[in-house]
Design a protein around this motif. Structure first.
Motif, PDB file in Angstrom:
ATOM      1  N   TRP A 172      42.298  38.666  43.658  1.00 46.33           N
ATOM      2  CA  TRP A 172      42.092  37.996  42.380  1.00 46.33           C
ATOM      3  C   TRP A 172      40.952  36.980  42.475  1.00 46.33           C
ATOM      4  CZ3 TRP A 172      42.323  32.821  41.325  1.00 46.33           C
ATOM      5  CH2 TRP A 172      42.857  31.997  42.317  1.00 46.33           C
ATOM      6  N   ALA A 173      40.840  36.314  43.642  1.00 46.97           N
ATOM      7  CA  ALA A 173      39.775  35.328  43.806  1.00 46.97           C
ATOM      8  C   ALA A 173      38.420  36.009  43.892  1.00 46.97           C
ATOM      9  CB  ALA A 173      40.027  34.490  45.051  1.00 46.97           C
ATOM     10  N   ASP A 174      38.354  37.151  44.570  1.00 46.37           N
ATOM     11  CA  ASP A 174      37.089  37.894  44.630  1.00 46.37           C
ATOM     12  C   ASP A 174      36.649  38.296  43.226  1.00 46.37           C
ATOM     13  OD1 ASP A 174      36.985  37.675  47.365  1.00 46.37           O
ATOM     14  OD2 ASP A 174      37.855  39.648  47.747  1.00 46.37           O
ATOM     15  N   ALA A 175      37.616  38.737  42.411  1.00 51.84           N
ATOM     16  CA  ALA A 175      37.291  39.131  41.040  1.00 51.84           C
ATOM     17  C   ALA A 175      36.819  37.929  40.220  1.00 51.84           C
ATOM     18  CB  ALA A 175      38.498  39.788  40.381  1.00 51.84           C
ATOM     19  N   ALA A 176      37.476  36.775  40.412  1.00 55.08           N
ATOM     20  CA  ALA A 176      37.091  35.571  39.676  1.00 55.08           C
ATOM     21  C   ALA A 176      35.695  35.113  40.068  1.00 55.08           C
ATOM     22  CB  ALA A 176      38.107  34.459  39.929  1.00 55.08           C
ATOM     23  N   LEU A 177      35.389  35.159  41.344  1.00 59.59           N
ATOM     24  CA  LEU A 177      34.060  34.759  41.805  1.00 59.59           C
ATOM     25  C   LEU A 177      32.996  35.699  41.256  1.00 59.59           C
ATOM     26  CD1 LEU A 177      34.936  33.878  45.503  1.00 59.59           C
ATOM     27  CD2 LEU A 177      34.221  32.275  43.718  1.00 59.59           C
ATOM     28  N   LYS A 178      33.324  36.990  41.194  1.00 55.73           N
ATOM     29  CA  LYS A 178      32.386  37.955  40.635  1.00 55.73           C
ATOM     30  C   LYS A 178      32.146  37.680  39.150  1.00 55.73           C
ATOM     31  CE  LYS A 178      31.664  42.955  40.137  1.00 55.73           C
ATOM     32  NZ  LYS A 178      32.257  44.298  40.409  1.00 55.73           N
ATOM     33  N   GLU A 179      33.235  37.376  38.433  1.00 55.61           N
ATOM     34  CA  GLU A 179      33.139  37.063  37.004  1.00 55.61           C
ATOM     35  C   GLU A 179      32.300  35.806  36.782  1.00 55.61           C
ATOM     36  OE1 GLU A 179      34.444  37.911  32.986  1.00 55.61           O
ATOM     37  OE2 GLU A 179      35.452  38.816  34.694  1.00 55.61           O
ATOM     38  N   ALA A 180      32.530  34.783  37.626  1.00 50.07           N
ATOM     39  CA  ALA A 180      31.794  33.530  37.479  1.00 50.07           C
ATOM     40  C   ALA A 180      30.318  33.713  37.786  1.00 50.07           C
ATOM     41  CB  ALA A 180      32.398  32.466  38.399  1.00 50.07           C
ATOM     42  N   THR A 181      30.011  34.535  38.780  1.00 52.03           N
ATOM     43  CA  THR A 181      28.608  34.800  39.111  1.00 52.03           C
ATOM     44  C   THR A 181      27.906  35.489  37.949  1.00 52.03           C
ATOM     45  OG1 THR A 181      29.112  34.967  41.469  1.00 52.03           O
ATOM     46  CG2 THR A 181      27.064  35.982  40.721  1.00 52.03           C
ATOM     47  N   ALA A 231      39.447  36.453  30.503  1.00 53.03           N
ATOM     48  CA  ALA A 231      39.122  36.518  31.931  1.00 53.03           C
ATOM     49  C   ALA A 231      40.295  36.055  32.784  1.00 53.03           C
ATOM     50  CB  ALA A 231      37.882  35.670  32.221  1.00 53.03           C
ATOM     51  N   VAL A 232      40.938  34.958  32.390  1.00 52.01           N
ATOM     52  CA  VAL A 232      42.056  34.420  33.172  1.00 52.01           C
ATOM     53  C   VAL A 232      43.214  35.405  33.212  1.00 52.01           C
ATOM     54  CG1 VAL A 232      43.826  32.633  33.241  1.00 52.01           C
ATOM     55  CG2 VAL A 232      41.444  32.005  32.838  1.00 52.01           C
ATOM     56  N   LEU A 233      43.540  36.012  32.064  1.00 45.94           N
ATOM     57  CA  LEU A 233      44.643  36.974  32.031  1.00 45.94           C
ATOM     58  C   LEU A 233      44.333  38.199  32.871  1.00 45.94           C
ATOM     59  CD1 LEU A 233      45.718  36.799  28.265  1.00 45.94           C
ATOM     60  CD2 LEU A 233      46.922  35.857  30.259  1.00 45.94           C
ATOM     61  N   SER A 234      43.076  38.585  32.927  1.00 43.54           N
ATOM     62  CA  SER A 234      42.706  39.759  33.726  1.00 43.54           C
ATOM     63  C   SER A 234      42.781  39.471  35.215  1.00 43.54           C
ATOM     64  CB  SER A 234      41.288  40.220  33.373  1.00 43.54           C
ATOM     65  OG  SER A 234      40.316  39.313  33.886  1.00 43.54           O
ATOM     66  N   LEU A 235      42.793  38.182  35.594  1.00 50.69           N
ATOM     67  CA  LEU A 235      42.817  37.802  37.000  1.00 50.69           C
ATOM     68  C   LEU A 235      44.208  37.441  37.483  1.00 50.69           C
ATOM     69  CD1 LEU A 235      39.674  35.490  37.013  1.00 50.69           C
ATOM     70  CD2 LEU A 235      39.817  37.843  37.833  1.00 50.69           C
ATOM     71  N   ASP A 236      45.231  37.633  36.660  1.00 48.26           N
ATOM     72  CA  ASP A 236      46.596  37.291  37.034  1.00 48.26           C
ATOM     73  C   ASP A 236      46.954  37.977  38.344  1.00 48.26           C
ATOM     74  OD1 ASP A 236      49.098  36.174  36.785  1.00 48.26           O
ATOM     75  OD2 ASP A 236      49.913  37.923  35.749  1.00 48.26           O
ATOM     76  N   PRO A 237      47.309  37.201  39.416  1.00 52.27           N
ATOM     77  CA  PRO A 237      47.624  37.822  40.702  1.00 52.27           C
ATOM     78  C   PRO A 237      48.809  38.779  40.592  1.00 52.27           C
ATOM     79  CG  PRO A 237      47.354  35.445  40.916  1.00 52.27           C
ATOM     80  CD  PRO A 237      47.402  35.758  39.446  1.00 52.27           C
ATOM     81  N   PRO A 238      48.885  39.776  41.478  1.00 48.97           N
ATOM     82  CA  PRO A 238      49.993  40.722  41.465  1.00 48.97           C
ATOM     83  C   PRO A 238      51.327  40.007  41.572  1.00 48.97           C
ATOM     84  CG  PRO A 238      48.276  41.425  43.001  1.00 48.97           C
ATOM     85  CD  PRO A 238      47.908  40.060  42.535  1.00 48.97           C
ATOM     86  N   ARG A 239      52.346  40.557  40.904  1.00 56.51           N
ATOM     87  CA  ARG A 239      53.655  39.915  40.888  1.00 56.51           C
ATOM     88  C   ARG A 239      54.328  39.908  42.254  1.00 56.51           C
ATOM     89  NH1 ARG A 239      53.103  36.753  36.753  1.00 56.51           N
ATOM     90  NH2 ARG A 239      52.599  37.870  34.843  1.00 56.51           N
ATOM     91  N   ASP A 240      53.901  40.783  43.171  1.00 62.74           N
ATOM     92  CA  ASP A 240      54.537  40.796  44.473  1.00 62.74           C
ATOM     93  C   ASP A 240      53.782  39.949  45.489  1.00 62.74           C
ATOM     94  OD1 ASP A 240      52.295  42.333  44.760  1.00 62.74           O
ATOM     95  OD2 ASP A 240      53.305  43.982  45.815  1.00 62.74           O
TER      96      ASP A 240
END
Length: 273
Positions: free
Chosen positions: A198-207, A251-260
């Motif tokens: 999720w953090a990799d995706a967020a960093l990509k989105e922010a870039t 963007a935030v909802l798309s980055l929701d970490p997996p439930r497990d």
């Protein structure tokens, strides 16, 4: 261990043995101290600096002795002398051998260091009572940067020192150690931990979003208070306006970490064992 007098006495002993050229006895004296001082102290920072100030040939000889012991702990290291089990001895041997030749021979026990560090990839926080960051320091000195997932575990552990509920845990103690903080000073960014999906995706989105997104992440990520202040809310509101509230929500909802994924409660239970 906080007894500076004991550490000073050990330093004087090391100096005397080194001046006599008695490296075999010096190697045993260092290991006795490393085992007696406790796993969060080991040889001690200043005493390791003293050992690294020895001539290169002496440093290499000492490290070679410890590397041979590491390979044959059960045969060469007496449990009666060092009063520790083989696993503990092996870890301290890896620490002192790696430490004394740091910046001199980066290949000695490199595979063993990397094996120890690789175990951190699946850890959310570092609960080890040994100074595992010293192995990462040795790898950096050898020109090898630890995997991003390993660095992420170090960074989460560092943050745990300031998180409510973690402040009296081993993870928080690790995170507050100067050695840990010095290691992380080499890696001031990015604002989120790379290595978590999720953090990799967020960093990509922010870039992709440019400066407004970067500033929003930098504002939100370090927050540790129980409740946001009025100033923090005002700043955050302005940053949200800059990226667009609906776009930020998407963007935030798309980055929701997996439930497990592992939760803070999971980590608290693990630390309490």
């Amino acid at each position: 261990m906080g007894n500076t007098q004991v550490l000073a006495e050990q330093a004087a002993q090391y100096q005397a043995l080194a001046e006599r050229g008695d490296l075999p006895e010096l190697s045993r004296a260092v290991m006795r101290a490393a085992c007696n001082n406790g796993s969060m102290t080991g040889v001690g920072f200043e005493n390791m600096e003293l050992l690294r100030a020895l001539p290169d040939k002496d440093r290499l000889e000492l490290a070679g002795i410890w590397a041979r012991w590491y390979a044959h702990v059960e045969d060469d290291c007496s449990a009666e002398e060092f009063r520790r089990d083989p696993g503990y001895l092996r870890t301290e041997l890896l620490m002192v051998a790696s430490g004394v030749v740091r910046g001199l021979d980066g290949d000695l026990l490199a595979a063993e260091r990397q094996e120890q560090l690789s175990r951190l990839k699946d850890q959310y926080l570092l609960w080890s009572t040994h100074r595992i960051w010293e192995l990462a320091d040795a790898e950096l000195a050898a020109g090898r940067t630890p995997d991003t997932a390993i660095l992420a575990a170090f960074r989460r552990t560092n943050a745990a020192a300031n998180l409510p509920g973690f402040r009296r845990t081993q993870a928080a103690a690790n995170g507050a150690e100067p050695g840990m903080r010095n290691l992380l000073a080499h890696f001031p960014g990015p604002v989120l931990n790379p290595g978590e999906p999720w953090a990799d995706a967020a960093l990509k989105e922010a870039t992709a979003g440019g400066e407004p997104w970067q500033r929003l992440l930098e504002h939100a990520a370090p927050a540790t208070a129980y409740a946001p202040s009025a100033k923090w809310r005002r700043t955050g509101s302005a940053l949200l306006d800059a990226v667009g509230p609906e776009e930020a929500r998407r963007a935030v909802l798309s980055l929701d970490p997996p439930r497990d994924s592992r939760s803070v409660d999971d980590e608290m239970r693990r630390g309490a064992r």
